[in-house]
Write an enzyme that holds these catalytic residues in place. Structure first.
Site, mmCIF file in Angstrom:
data_model
loop_
_atom_site.group_PDB
_atom_site.id
_atom_site.type_symbol
_atom_site.label_atom_id
_atom_site.label_comp_id
_atom_site.label_asym_id
_atom_site.label_seq_id
_atom_site.Cartn_x
_atom_site.Cartn_y
_atom_site.Cartn_z
ATOM 1 N N GLU A 1 3.542 -34.779 12.281
ATOM 2 C CA GLU A 1 3.532 -33.515 10.614
ATOM 3 C C GLU A 1 3.020 -34.493 8.901
ATOM 4 O O GLU A 1 1.475 -34.493 7.978
ATOM 5 C CB GLU A 1 5.261 -32.787 9.940
ATOM 6 C CG GLU A 1 5.312 -32.068 11.151
ATOM 7 C CD GLU A 1 4.177 -30.688 11.442
ATOM 8 O OE1 GLU A 1 3.537 -30.680 10.380
ATOM 9 O OE2 GLU A 1 4.073 -30.400 12.495
ATOM 10 N N ASP B 1 -2.867 -25.997 16.923
ATOM 11 C CA ASP B 1 -4.075 -26.728 15.947
ATOM 12 C C ASP B 1 -5.465 -27.041 16.748
ATOM 13 O O ASP B 1 -5.842 -26.293 15.970
ATOM 14 C CB ASP B 1 -3.977 -28.203 16.143
ATOM 15 C CG ASP B 1 -2.337 -28.472 14.661
ATOM 16 O OD1 ASP B 1 -1.672 -27.391 14.228
ATOM 17 O OD2 ASP B 1 -1.615 -29.669 15.263
ATOM 18 N N LYS C 1 1.507 -1.732 0.489
ATOM 19 C CA LYS C 1 -0.543 -0.185 0.070
ATOM 20 C C LYS C 1 1.163 1.252 0.290
ATOM 21 O O LYS C 1 0.427 2.462 -0.603
ATOM 22 C CB LYS C 1 -0.667 0.062 1.502
ATOM 23 C CG LYS C 1 -1.871 -1.106 1.439
ATOM 24 C CD LYS C 1 -2.283 -0.870 2.267
ATOM 25 C CE LYS C 1 -1.862 -1.900 3.780
ATOM 26 N NZ LYS C 1 -1.358 -2.662 3.721
HETATM 27 P P1 ADP Z 1 2.404 -2.141 3.520
HETATM 28 O O1 ADP Z 1 1.667 -0.476 2.906
HETATM 29 O O2 ADP Z 1 1.384 -2.531 2.384
HETATM 30 O O3 ADP Z 1 1.724 -2.232 4.719
HETATM 31 P P2 ADP Z 1 4.951 -1.518 1.569
HETATM 32 O O4 ADP Z 1 3.863 -0.835 0.856
HETATM 33 O O5 ADP Z 1 5.599 -1.062 3.241
HETATM 34 O O6 ADP Z 1 3.386 -2.566 2.524
HETATM 35 O O7 ADP Z 1 5.463 -2.671 1.498
HETATM 36 C C1 ADP Z 1 6.700 -3.296 1.576
HETATM 37 C C2 ADP Z 1 7.893 -3.535 1.106
HETATM 38 O O8 ADP Z 1 7.147 -4.790 0.071
HETATM 39 C C3 ADP Z 1 7.871 -2.497 -0.023
HETATM 40 O O9 ADP Z 1 8.614 -1.716 -0.159
HETATM 41 C C4 ADP Z 1 8.014 -3.399 -1.045
HETATM 42 O O10 ADP Z 1 9.896 -4.404 -1.262
HETATM 43 C C5 ADP Z 1 7.871 -5.028 -0.862
HETATM 44 N N1 ADP Z 1 6.524 -4.587 -1.873
HETATM 45 C C6 ADP Z 1 4.830 -4.836 -1.116
HETATM 46 N N2 ADP Z 1 3.531 -4.911 -2.107
HETATM 47 C C7 ADP Z 1 4.893 -5.197 -3.491
HETATM 48 C C8 ADP Z 1 4.536 -5.416 -5.109
HETATM 49 N N3 ADP Z 1 3.275 -5.748 -5.795
HETATM 50 N N4 ADP Z 1 5.190 -5.402 -5.670
HETATM 51 C C9 ADP Z 1 7.087 -4.389 -5.324
HETATM 52 N N5 ADP Z 1 7.213 -4.921 -4.268
HETATM 53 C C10 ADP Z 1 6.311 -5.296 -3.510
#
Ligand code: ADP
Length: 670
Positions: free
Chosen positions: A465, A540, A247
């Site tokens: 497992e 579990d 996000k």
């Molecule tokens: P959120 O804000 O949803 O918690 P972030 O945007 O901070 O998550 O995501 C953390 C990291 O995860 C990003 O800096 C990136 O490296 C990786 N990441 C997450 N989603 C993607 C995506 N769709 N494509 C590429 N990298 C991603």
């Protein structure tokens, strides 16, 4: 290790260079130490010996005193005669003093209550002596007293500075952290000098979300295109999804692509212990944003202030958060749609947000940013593999298949861990084994090589497992298994089985029942094989209990309770009373117990009928520690259910295409 690098920050870009800071605290400390030590030194330079008035009177009687000085009406300094200094009793006392200092004096000192009384005493002692033969004395009333100055002023100084530092700490250090700036917004601003470098190319998958936010970029670039038709540009856009799904990344990409100033802050930045600060910060943020328009304001974790009002309030609790939220609502209403300010906000808990925040005119749009499916994961892997040096055996599709349920952040973490693991083994390129280790590490935590686990315990874990694996394999609606591991690890204490959750949103009763059986598979296997059970099934059982209660009391999946749900989406966190009678409570408990007992019996029967297969898998686990779906197929044949899941179709496609080169390989630079 070979990659023991130079620690010189000039040569190694990974070590941050010390930045020159305004370390005035250090100077202050040096100053204080200087004052204290110089006081100490000056005291040492004239080391007069403290005595009592009695002793002085004895010295006087012996004729050893040359003269005295009454200082500040508080103490008397005594100078001895040269003859007296040669007497052994004094010599001994001044043995450590240089001859010069010894001649100079003063030699002794004693405190007096008042100069008048002392002079009276002196007259009394010397009453038989003629006036002109009496002891010479002088007075000195304005001698500066360093220690006195130090204690009075130093105390004041500490008080003022102590208060100042306390204030700084309370309001957050750094520029703008002073008490007077407390109502200023704490947003980080990225603009022309401080550019956001993230673009849409860095965001993999999330195609629909990307499309939505691309439109926002277009609003900011060509607003007239929309307003000419009479349309209104949305004011806000809420990104909703689990943590780590990208996000923040998406919001940054919007700013990077639009080329407009970008204010970034988190919901908790508004929260402060002083009343009214949150609201003041909201107002300041909007004021700054309007000055910089067109621009984007990004509020991460908006649930910190956006919780529905009146919810979760303890009686008498402070409603500061509500004030902040009200002020946000007012500000969002207050600016016109043509002002060029667009608010992006992110949350992983849209359910707790206040409905006023979600109504059109504020956050008009909600974009859901979900955990990626297998295709999304592949795309994210490709983005994060780009800067890595990969060996030819790395198969992105397999990686995507082996990481069900992973969010983007976890995938980024896997790629980084794999590189670190490869570097630790002094490899030139990262291979598939490193990725597998990295995935294990991300799921289960650090491998505990020296965790002492007895062979007997290991056997129990292996059968436990294997029980999950067999139950999952032979139950039609359970999730297909991806991998089983019995390597002891940090988080998943002794072992874990990883499944591929179906990409689906609705579950039928059969699916939930099969899922429960699969979860109980571990305990049932221990029971069937060893005739006794262990504590290893705790998580579990917790999961099964929750599922059973949800089925009965929330999803209306129980005949006796009927189509009734006791779930209340508006329920306060502090509401303790149950929305049903005691009789219903008993009924729910009975039904839950019946459900779990039936599921357990069903699982046990299944495992007894598949005892041979259970043995095969457990033995394989004991010898290999980690087994994959392909190993299970080899040992006990394919899953006996005809329909091919999307996952199977995908992985079959992957084995045909596994020679397809990963574009990331082309990249050489790190
Ligand atoms: P959120 O804000 O949803 O918690 P972030 O945007 O901070 O998550 O995501 C953390 C990291 O995860 C990003 O800096 C990136 O490296 C990786 N990441 C997450 N989603 C993607 C995506 N769709 N494509 C590429 N990298 C991603």
């Amino acid at each position: 290790m070979a990659n023991n690098q130079d620690n010189n920050p000039k040569k190694n870009p990974l070590i941050p260079r010390p930045t020159p800071k305004n370390n005035y605290q250090i100077w202050l400390l040096i100053l204080i130490i200087g004052v204290v030590s110089s006081l100490y030194y000056f005291n040492r330079a004239t080391p007069t010996i403290n005595i009592t008035q009695k002793r002085f009177e004895k010295m006087l009687a012996a004729g050893d005193v040359k003269n005295i000085v009454i200082v500040n009406k508080r103490f008397v300094e005594v100078y001895l005669t040269v003859e007296a200094l040669n007497k052994p009793e004094y010599r001994e006392e001044f043995a450590h003093r240089s001859p010069m200092a010894l001649m100079q004096g003063p030699h002794y000192k004693f405190n007096i209550a008042s100069d008048e009384k002392f002079l009276n005493d002196l007259d009394e002692i010397q009453k038989d002596i003629p006036r002109d033969k009496r002891l010479e004395f002088s007075t000195e009333n304005d001698r500066p007293d360093f220690s006195n100055i130090f204690w009075t002023w130093g105390f004041l100084f500490f008080l003022v500075f102590g208060f100042y530092f306390l204030m700084r700490r309370m309001t957050g250090a750094g520029p703008g952290g002073q008490i007077f700036n407390i109502g200023k917004s704490r947003a980080a601003l990225f603009d022309a000098e401080n550019k956001v470098k993230v673009t849409f190319a860095d965001v993999a998958g999330l195609d629909e979300a990307k499309q939505e936010v691309e439109e926002i970029v277009d609003f900011l670039k060509n607003p007239t295109k929309y307003t000419n038709l009479g349309g209104k540009i949305p004011k806000g856009c809420l990104l909703v999804g689990p943590p780590g799904t990208g996000k923040t990344l998406l919001a940054k990409a919007v700013a990077g692509e639009a080329g407009v100033p970008f204010f970034s802050l988190s919901g908790s930045d508004f929260v402060e212990m002083f009343v009214g600060v949150g609201a003041a910060r909201v107002r300041d943020l909007f004021k700054q944003a309007k000055e910089k328009a067109p621009c984007i304001v990004f509020i991460d974790e908006i649930d910190a202030i956006g919780r529905s009002r009146g919810r979760g309030m303890m009686p008498g609790a402070n409603d500061e958060r509500e004030n902040t939220l009200n002020s946000l609502l007012v500000e969002m209403d207050g600016f016109g749609t043509d002002s060029g300010v667009i608010i992006l906000a992110a949350t992983n808990r849209p359910d707790v947000l206040d409905s006023a925040l979600l109504r059109p005119g504020r956050f008009d749009r909600q974009i859901s940013v979900d955990k990626p499916d297998i295709i999304g994961r592949e795309a994210i892997f490709r983005v994060h593999l780009k800067p890595l040096k990969l060996s030819d055996d790395v198969d992105v599709k397999k990686l995507a298949a082996q990481t069900p349920g992973f969010a983007g952040a976890e995938i980024a973490n896997v790629c980084n861990e794999a590189a670190l693991i490869a570097a630790r083994h002094d490899k030139k390129k990262i291979d598939m084994k490193d990725f597998q280790d990295a995935i294990d590490r991300v799921i289960g935590g650090l491998e505990k090589k020296n965790k002492i686990i007895s062979p007997e315990e290991k056997r129990i874990v292996a059968y436990h497992e294997a029980g999950h694996a067999i139950a999952g394999w032979f139950l039609e609606h359970a999730d297909p298994l991806v991998k089983v591991s019995i390597v002891p690890r940090g988080v998943a204490a002794l072992g874990y089985a990883q499944y591929l959750p179906k990409e689906q949103f609705l579950y039928t009763t059969e699916q939930l029942l099969d899922e429960m059986c699969m979860t109980l598979g571990g305990r049932a296997a221990e029971d069937v094989v060893f005739g006794k059970i262990s504590t290893g099934a705790l998580s579990d059982l917790e999961r099964v209990t929750k599922m059973a209660y949800s089925m009965v009391s929330i999803y209306g999946m129980n005949e006796k309770i009927g189509n009734i749900s006791f779930y209340d989406s508006k329920r306060s966190d502090y509401m303790f009373e149950k929305p049903y009678s005691e009789a219903t409570a008993k009924l729910i408990d009975d039904e839950v117990k019946k459900l779990v007992d039936q599921a357990y019996q069903r699982t046990k029967n299944l495992l007894i009928s598949k005892r041979h297969e259970l043995e095969l898998i457990a033995q394989e686990l004991l010898s290999k520690e980690i087994i994959f779906q392909s190993d299970i197929e080899r040992l006990i044949g394919k899953r006996p259910f005809a329909h091919q899941t999307a996952y199977e179709a995908y992985t079959q496609g992957s084995s045909q295409n596994s020679k397809e080169p990963v574009p990331a390989n082309e990249s050489k630079e790190q």
